[in-house]
Design a protein around this motif. Structure first.
Motif, PDB file in Angstrom:
ATOM      1  N   UNK A 108      -2.953  49.430 -40.122  1.00  0.00           N
ATOM      2  CA  UNK A 108      -2.493  50.543 -40.752  1.00  0.00           C
ATOM      3  C   UNK A 108      -3.545  51.571 -40.992  1.00  0.00           C
ATOM      4  N   UNK A 109      -4.831  51.234 -40.664  1.00  0.00           N
ATOM      5  CA  UNK A 109      -5.878  52.016 -40.726  1.00  0.00           C
ATOM      6  C   UNK A 109      -6.435  52.343 -39.380  1.00  0.00           C
ATOM      7  N   UNK A 131      -3.530  45.342 -42.938  1.00  0.00           N
ATOM      8  CA  UNK A 131      -4.376  46.377 -43.356  1.00  0.00           C
ATOM      9  C   UNK A 131      -5.017  47.185 -42.455  1.00  0.00           C
ATOM     10  N   UNK A 132      -5.687  46.401 -41.306  1.00  0.00           N
ATOM     11  CA  UNK A 132      -6.439  47.007 -40.303  1.00  0.00           C
ATOM     12  C   UNK A 132      -5.530  48.020 -39.305  1.00  0.00           C
ATOM     13  N   UNK A 136     -15.984  45.099 -35.196  1.00  0.00           N
ATOM     14  CA  UNK A 136     -14.564  44.264 -35.370  1.00  0.00           C
ATOM     15  C   UNK A 136     -14.343  43.076 -34.064  1.00  0.00           C
ATOM     16  N   UNK A 160      -1.828  39.606 -43.545  1.00  0.00           N
ATOM     17  CA  UNK A 160      -2.099  40.716 -44.341  1.00  0.00           C
ATOM     18  C   UNK A 160      -3.359  41.570 -43.928  1.00  0.00           C
ATOM     19  N   UNK A 161      -4.360  40.874 -43.540  1.00  0.00           N
ATOM     20  CA  UNK A 161      -5.683  41.579 -43.090  1.00  0.00           C
ATOM     21  C   UNK A 161      -5.503  42.423 -42.040  1.00  0.00           C
ATOM     22  N   UNK A 212     -13.606  39.201 -35.078  1.00  0.00           N
ATOM     23  CA  UNK A 212     -12.853  39.616 -36.336  1.00  0.00           C
ATOM     24  C   UNK A 212     -12.469  38.557 -37.118  1.00  0.00           C
ATOM     25  N   UNK A 243      -6.500  50.540 -36.517  1.00  0.00           N
ATOM     26  CA  UNK A 243      -6.966  49.779 -35.381  1.00  0.00           C
ATOM     27  C   UNK A 243      -5.846  49.228 -34.701  1.00  0.00           C
ATOM     28  N   UNK A 295     -15.636  37.637 -39.028  1.00  0.00           N
ATOM     29  CA  UNK A 295     -15.952  38.444 -40.259  1.00  0.00           C
ATOM     30  C   UNK A 295     -15.029  38.086 -41.542  1.00  0.00           C
ATOM     31  N   UNK A 351      -2.409  33.442 -41.817  1.00  0.00           N
ATOM     32  CA  UNK A 351      -3.145  33.501 -42.953  1.00  0.00           C
ATOM     33  C   UNK A 351      -3.885  34.783 -42.952  1.00  0.00           C
ATOM     34  N   UNK A 352      -4.168  35.355 -41.825  1.00  0.00           N
ATOM     35  CA  UNK A 352      -5.008  36.663 -42.287  1.00  0.00           C
ATOM     36  C   UNK A 352      -3.969  37.850 -41.960  1.00  0.00           C
TER      37      UNK A 352
END
Lengths: 295, 265
Positions: free
Chosen positions: A204-205, A201-202, A6, A197-198, A9, A207, A12, A194-195
């Motif tokens: 919450x997992x 997501x990261x 990442x 939510x991405x 990031x 990162x 990607x 813009x990102x």
């Protein structure tokens, strides 16, 4: 666990958008790089003024040519002097008649009425009252020197104007840089939003949000340094092209080869480091601004 | 192993639940059920470290999640997958007009968390997982989108069932040791109940711990209610039987002739 994959990031997440954004930044960096290089080479108004303004040491009639050349050579050795050229009485006469045609009859009366002189130009980066005074002080005591012409009462005024002009140029450069940094911050903020939510997501997992911000800033710094390097290279190429095509370029901006001078290289390295730091800072500020606006 | 002691959570109107004890072992499938709005999602979020409990603590592998090391939650989250009740959300699926996200984007995001995976290996696993959850191109719901590579499907065009299954596949890409799923079985639809049960059993046999939150226990699942009702709050805890034999990969793979019909959105 997640660090190696990442690092880049944003690349990607949206390679297309980031490519467009980077291309836009490159254009801005090209403008800034060209401006900066022109300022480094010219020193603002220094180059032009030092090319136009000469200190003239008028020699006595009795001074032979060899002695005049010797004085010019010695003056050239002064740290503040860019060039010192001896002009013989004959050369002085030719210049005079070229400037004032029709006055040939003056010579018929009793030979060449003009003495030889030494024409001195200061180095653009050392052009100051102090430098003028030091040249004056070095020449005036010499018995061969009749008079030293330094511009008289106009010299301080001209040098003051030069300082103002330089300040305006550098302020313009600073403002342009600040405007570009502001644009980068907006870009970073918009991209972060813009990102969002991405990134959520990261996070919450597992990162780390802080780690993500720092990695993005590091990537932005690297990108900024790379773009600055490319822009300086392109600006240098442009300078060489302009120098080959337009003769006034050398008079106003300077010879492009001076980019290789140690002082110029130090300034260019400072430019690269500043570009990297400001790009990284813009990324962090954009990240924080995006988080604040989402709360 | 995930253990919770005297867990309590507050809601807007006061105590949601309190005094909940639980213990989920490695290689087990657990189903947490309860009436609507009783706080199942909250329990799942607490167990996964997304929310700090208002009382009690969660212990994973002998280490406290909320009263232990600072990075305990982050490292636990890194090893745990989460399928939320509504995911991907509308904002996620299309953050701005004209920028619709695809299944591929979601996998790419999950792969970022997973760490370095070779592109070919990732592609192979993605295709395997999509097939596993019935989302290879020929099996998709007819007429809803162009046939072709399922990776290219836009998230906003997926049905509720497809979204739930995509979310599951995306989490499985990272091989999580723990998997939390909120209303996954209900959202996936009746046709997927048995297949998901088989999948969870297979995952449990690989040593993973699966925790599901559902309103009701699926009819055909063989489950055993366990736990002390006095320490279960409003929840019922069911453990899904996981047979001992070693799993065969082919058992997990979904074949078109397995499907009884198309599931609804």
């Amino acid at each position: 666990m997640s660090v190696p994959s990442s690092w880049w990031i944003d690349w990607k997440l949206s390679p297309g958008a980031l490519t467009r954004e980077t291309a836009g930044r490159l254009v801005l960096f090209l403008l800034l790089g060209l401006f900066f290089l022109a300022l480094v080479l010219s020193g603002g108004g220094n180059r032009f003024l030092s090319g136009q303004w000469t200190i003239t040491a008028v020699l006595r009639f009795s001074v032979p040519e060899a002695e005049g050349r010797g004085i010019a050579a010695k003056v050239s050795g002064l740290a503040v002097v860019g060039s010192a050229v001896y002009k013989s009485p004959e050369e002085a006469w030719k210049e005079f008649t070229a400037a004032y045609p029709g006055l040939d009859s003056l010579r018929a009366a009793g030979g060449n009425p003009l003495p030889g002189y030494v024409e001195i130009r200061l180095r653009p980066d050392r052009l100051s009252e102090k430098a003028v005074a030091s040249v004056d002080a070095a020449l005036r005591p010499l018995p061969q020197v009749e008079e030293v012409l330094t511009g008289g009462k106009w010299a301080p005024r001209i040098l003051r104007v030069k300082r103002w002009v330089n300040a305006v140029f550098w302020a313009g450069f600073g403002l342009l840089g600040a405007a570009f940094v502001a644009i980068f911050i907006v870009q970073e903020k918009v991209r972060t939003l813009l990102h969002a939510a991405d990134f959520a997501f990261l996070t919450e997992r597992g990162v780390s949000s802080r780690g993500m911000a720092l990695r993005r800033a590091a990537a932005a710094s690297l990108c900024g340094a790379g773009l600055a390097l490319v822009s300086i290279g392109a600006a240098a190429g442009t300078c060489f092209l302009l120098d080959a095509r337009y003769s006034f370029f050398r008079t106003v901006v300077g010879p492009p080869l001076e980019i290789m001078a140690p002082d110029a290289i130090v300034l260019l390295v400072v430019f690269l480091i500043a570009a990297a730091l400001l790009s990284g800072a813009a990324s962090l500020i954009g990240w924080r601004a995006a988080l604040s606006s989402r709360r | 192993m995930i253990e919770a002691f005297r867990l309590g959570a507050l809601g807007r109107d006061g105590t949601l639940w309190d005094g909940v004890d639980l213990s989920f072992g490695d290689g087990e499938v657990w189903l947490v059920s309860g009436p609507p709005s009783c706080g199942k999602s909250v329990l799942l979020r607490i167990l996964r470290g997304d929310r700090r409990p208002d009382a009690g603590d969660v212990v994973v592998g002998g280490e406290s999640l909320f009263r232990g090391a600072r990075d305990a939650v982050a490292s636990f989250r890194a090893s745990a997958g989460m399928v939320p009740e509504s995911f991907p959300s509308g904002a996620f699926a299309a953050p701005r007009p004209g920028m619709a996200r695809t299944v591929r984007d979601l996998f790419r995001l999950s792969a970022l968390v997973a760490g370095p995976i070779a592109a070919t290996e990732r592609q192979r696993r993605e295709e395997e997982l999509l097939a596993l959850v019935g989302l290879s191109a020929p099996d998709s719901e007819a007429g809803t989108r162009p046939c072709g590579d399922a990776h290219a499907w836009e998230l906003s065009s997926l049905s509720l069932s497809e979204r739930a299954r995509v979310a599951l596949a995306v989490e499985l890409l990272r091989n999580p040791k723990y998997l939390f799923a909120d209303m996954l079985v209900a959202n996936a639809g009746k046709d997927w109940t048995d297949k998901l049960g088989a999948l969870f059993r297979a995952l449990a046999r690989e040593g993973r711990t699966i925790v599901l939150a559902e309103r009701a226990v699926p009819d055909r699942w063989q489950v055993a209610r366990t736990g002390d009702p006095a320490a279960s709050g409003p929840f019922s805890f069911y453990r899904l039987g996981v047979p001992a034999p070693e799993p065969k990969r082919s058992d997990l793979e979904w074949r078109p002739d397995d499907a009884g019909g198309k599931e609804g959105a």
